[in-house]
Design an enzyme around this catalytic site. Structure first.
Site, PDB file in Angstrom:
ATOM      1  CE  LYS A 143      22.808  23.435 -45.067  1.00 29.40           C
ATOM      2  NZ  LYS A 143      24.115  24.104 -44.927  1.00 29.40           N
ATOM      3  CE  LYS A 227      25.334  17.903 -48.540  1.00 23.77           C
ATOM      4  NZ  LYS A 227      25.098  19.095 -49.324  1.00 23.77           N
ATOM      5  CD  GLU A 237      25.205  24.184 -41.418  1.00 26.76           C
ATOM      6  OE1 GLU A 237      24.756  23.790 -42.495  1.00 26.76           O
ATOM      7  OE2 GLU A 237      25.799  25.269 -41.283  1.00 26.76           O
ATOM      8  CG  HIS A 253      29.539  34.860 -48.272  1.00 22.98           C
ATOM      9  ND1 HIS A 253      28.324  34.546 -48.836  1.00 22.98           N
ATOM     10  CD2 HIS A 253      29.384  36.074 -47.701  1.00 22.98           C
ATOM     11  CE1 HIS A 253      27.463  35.523 -48.606  1.00 22.98           C
ATOM     12  NE2 HIS A 253      28.082  36.468 -47.910  1.00 22.98           N
TER      13      HIS A 253
HETATM   14  P1  NAD Z   1      23.676  26.166 -62.020  1.00 19.39           P
HETATM   15  O1  NAD Z   1      22.538  25.344 -61.604  1.00 19.39           O
HETATM   16  O2  NAD Z   1      23.447  27.606 -62.317  1.00 19.39           O
HETATM   17  O3  NAD Z   1      24.361  25.482 -63.294  1.00 19.39           O
HETATM   18  C1  NAD Z   1      25.491  26.109 -63.882  1.00 19.39           C
HETATM   19  C2  NAD Z   1      25.271  26.352 -65.373  1.00 19.39           C
HETATM   20  O4  NAD Z   1      25.374  25.125 -66.071  1.00 19.39           O
HETATM   21  C3  NAD Z   1      23.905  26.919 -65.729  1.00 19.39           C
HETATM   22  O5  NAD Z   1      24.064  27.826 -66.802  1.00 19.39           O
HETATM   23  C4  NAD Z   1      23.121  25.685 -66.212  1.00 19.39           C
HETATM   24  O6  NAD Z   1      22.122  26.042 -67.126  1.00 19.39           O
HETATM   25  C5  NAD Z   1      24.215  24.897 -66.870  1.00 19.39           C
HETATM   26  N1  NAD Z   1      24.033  23.451 -66.894  1.00 19.39           N
HETATM   27  C6  NAD Z   1      23.684  22.642 -65.865  1.00 19.39           C
HETATM   28  N2  NAD Z   1      23.823  21.360 -66.214  1.00 19.39           N
HETATM   29  C7  NAD Z   1      24.244  21.340 -67.498  1.00 19.39           C
HETATM   30  C8  NAD Z   1      24.586  20.306 -68.406  1.00 19.39           C
HETATM   31  N3  NAD Z   1      24.600  19.022 -68.023  1.00 19.39           N
HETATM   32  N4  NAD Z   1      24.942  20.657 -69.655  1.00 19.39           N
HETATM   33  C9  NAD Z   1      25.000  21.965 -70.018  1.00 19.39           C
HETATM   34  N5  NAD Z   1      24.736  22.991 -69.197  1.00 19.39           N
HETATM   35  C10 NAD Z   1      24.373  22.671 -67.955  1.00 19.39           C
HETATM   36  O7  NAD Z   1      24.854  26.132 -60.951  1.00 19.39           O
HETATM   37  P2  NAD Z   1      25.451  25.032 -59.971  1.00 19.39           P
HETATM   38  O8  NAD Z   1      26.883  25.362 -59.866  1.00 19.39           O
HETATM   39  O9  NAD Z   1      25.049  23.668 -60.335  1.00 19.39           O
HETATM   40  O10 NAD Z   1      24.723  25.360 -58.596  1.00 19.39           O
HETATM   41  C11 NAD Z   1      24.928  26.595 -57.949  1.00 19.39           C
HETATM   42  C12 NAD Z   1      23.801  26.789 -56.961  1.00 19.39           C
HETATM   43  O11 NAD Z   1      23.817  25.707 -56.027  1.00 19.39           O
HETATM   44  C13 NAD Z   1      23.902  28.069 -56.158  1.00 19.39           C
HETATM   45  O12 NAD Z   1      22.648  28.701 -56.146  1.00 19.39           O
HETATM   46  C14 NAD Z   1      24.245  27.577 -54.741  1.00 19.39           C
HETATM   47  O13 NAD Z   1      23.714  28.430 -53.745  1.00 19.39           O
HETATM   48  C15 NAD Z   1      23.585  26.235 -54.731  1.00 19.39           C
HETATM   49  N6  NAD Z   1      24.157  25.288 -53.773  1.00 19.39           N
HETATM   50  C16 NAD Z   1      23.305  24.621 -52.969  1.00 19.39           C
HETATM   51  C17 NAD Z   1      23.778  23.696 -52.062  1.00 19.39           C
HETATM   52  C18 NAD Z   1      22.819  22.915 -51.210  1.00 19.39           C
HETATM   53  O14 NAD Z   1      23.271  22.176 -50.333  1.00 19.39           O
HETATM   54  N7  NAD Z   1      21.528  23.026 -51.440  1.00 19.39           N
HETATM   55  C19 NAD Z   1      25.158  23.428 -52.004  1.00 19.39           C
HETATM   56  C20 NAD Z   1      26.016  24.112 -52.849  1.00 19.39           C
HETATM   57  C21 NAD Z   1      25.501  25.051 -53.737  1.00 19.39           C
HETATM   58  N1  GLY Z   2      26.573  22.474 -48.995  1.00 20.74           N
HETATM   59  C1  GLY Z   2      26.560  22.529 -47.583  1.00 20.74           C
HETATM   60  C2  GLY Z   2      25.523  21.676 -46.955  1.00 20.74           C
HETATM   61  O1  GLY Z   2      24.803  20.974 -47.630  1.00 20.74           O
HETATM   62  O2  GLY Z   2      25.389  21.699 -45.756  1.00 20.74           O
END
Ligand code: NAD
Ligand code: GLY
Length: 369
Positions: A143, A227, A237, A253
């Site tokens: 995704k 997963k 999906e 959400h």
């Molecule tokens: P993010 O990518 O913003 O990372 C969180 C914070 O941690 C950021 O400030 C980043 O700079 C920092 N960071 C990352 N790795 C680090 C490390 N090893 N050391 C220090 N700092 C680090 O957030 P996230 O929680 O990883 O991802 C959230 C995003 O993921 C949302 O946009 C959400 O919509 C998306 N998401 C996508 C899916 C999918 O299936 N594609 C699933 C769940 C969430």
């Molecule tokens: N995080 C939900 C999905 O990948 O479907």
């Protein structure tokens, strides 16, 4: 090294999990480095904390590194940064056969995946996730998305990576609050269909959150195995199976919307509170034993995750929160599919939830807390 295969025919790929994998990435990624170079897209925080390790290992394997460093944060999943990224990739003369490396959390992974899916009608990308959330969820399954004014993740594609390379030691530099938020997505797999894994989480969460390498590796491996199986079964999906991964996300959400999708409530924190609410709502409907709902709530509380409206810093009443749910992208033909549970590990998709009853539940749940 643990290896999990995502079986998707011609789009199949491996997930490699190994403590220290970043320091050996030169050897692992050499086959993907056309003309002896790799473009690595990351954000400024990850560039400071983890890029030097990847850079050193690629250089040692005689691979030239072209870094593209974007600002950290959810706002980077935007048209503006997508354009900036695509222009930078074109300036580096990326070709269709090239592999772009996404080094970072879900923000970088989602953005780079989307860019790769449209650049020159599709080039390859490799996920090197550095947050727990990205290691157990967003880097796997294809995704990809950016956000629109109308809502999060509304513009995107299903586009699978060529490889996912996970080094649990990258979590050493991740702020503890981010690790805890990512843990919500780990425990989610137990709650969906694996009660034995929920028991493992209950016994090992503290070690995992304290940075124990074995606990991290086991949690990541079991999560991506779960997963990978779901994605192989329902990539886009359509059958309802992949939708199970959204446990806690409809309530979550609404909580995230109420808190302005801000640092007040991180995505994983919203999912944690959402899962607790989904279990308590299931108990209220008589679907699930109250003892199971209480156990879920107690576990999330014990690890310091939000588990109700107050701990999620949500002030809105039930009707306003249900109002946010009406804008959920899962809304279809006037109904909102809801993930409910018959017990721990027995999540199912319900299409006959009455939203006014959900509003009444949320108000009652706040009063009861
Ligand atoms: P993010 O990518 O913003 O990372 C969180 C914070 O941690 C950021 O400030 C980043 O700079 C920092 N960071 C990352 N790795 C680090 C490390 N090893 N050391 C220090 N700092 C680090 O957030 P996230 O929680 O990883 O991802 C959230 C995003 O993921 C949302 O946009 C959400 O919509 C998306 N998401 C996508 C899916 C999918 O299936 N594609 C699933 C769940 C969430
Ligand atoms: N995080 C939900 C999905 O990948 O479907």
């Amino acid at each position: 090294m643990a290896l999990v295969r995502v079986a998707l025919g011609a789009r199949s790929y491996d997930i490699l999990i190994e403590q220290g994998a970043l320091d050996r990435a030169g050897d692992t990624l050499a086959p993907y480095a056309r003309k002896g170079r790799l473009v690595v897209v990351t954000d400024a925080n990850v560039a400071a904390a983890q890029l030097p390790r990847l850079d050193a290992s690629l250089h040692a394997a005689n691979i030239a590194v072209e870094p593209i460093i974007l600002p950290p944060g959810e706002q980077t999943k935007s048209w503006r940064h997508l354009e900036q990224l695509l222009d930078a990739l074109l300036a580096l003369e990326i070709e269709r056969g090239d592999h772009i490396v996404a080094l970072g959390g879900g923000v970088i992974g989602d953005l780079v995946g989307f860019a790769a899916s449209i650049l020159k009608r599709g080039c390859h990308f490799i996920q090197v996730p550095t947050t727990l959330l990205a290691q157990v969820d967003s880097s796997v399954g294809g995704k990809t998305a950016i956000n629109a004014k109308a809502g999060k993740n509304l513009i995107g594609s299903f586009y699978q990576p060529a490889l996912v390379l996970i080094d649990p030691s990258t979590l050493d530099s991740l702020p503890p609050r981010e690790t805890r938020a990512g843990y919500a997505e780990v425990v989610k797999y137990g709650l969906i269909d694996d009660p034995e894994f929920f028991d493992w989480c209950a016994a090992n969460a503290q070690a995992l959150l304290a940075g124990d390498p074995d606990a991290r590796t086991i949690a990541i491996q079991r999560s991506v195995q779960a997963k990978a199986a779901i994605v192989a079964d329902d990539e886009r999906e359509t059958s309802g199976r992949r939708a199970l991964l959204n446990l806690g996300h409809t309530f979550g959400h609404a909580l995230e919307a109420d808190t302005g999708f801000s640092d007040t409530l991180l995505h994983g924190e919203g999912v944690a509170a959402g899962m607790a609410l989904a279990f308590r709502y299931s108990a209220r409907l008589g679907l699930c034993a109250q003892a199971d709902a209480d156990r879920v709530t107690a576990h999330l509380k014990a690890v310091g995750l939000p588990h109700d409206l107050a701990t999620a810093h949500v002030r809105a009443g039930g009707a306003a929160l249900v109002g946010h749910m009406l804008h959920d992208k899962k809304m279809a033909a006037g109904t909102l599919p809801f993930l409910l549970a018959r017990g721990i590990g027995q999540t199912f998709l319900s299409k006959d939830v009455a939203l006014d009853d959900v509003a009444a539940f949320l108000d009652a749940d706040r009063t009861a807390a």
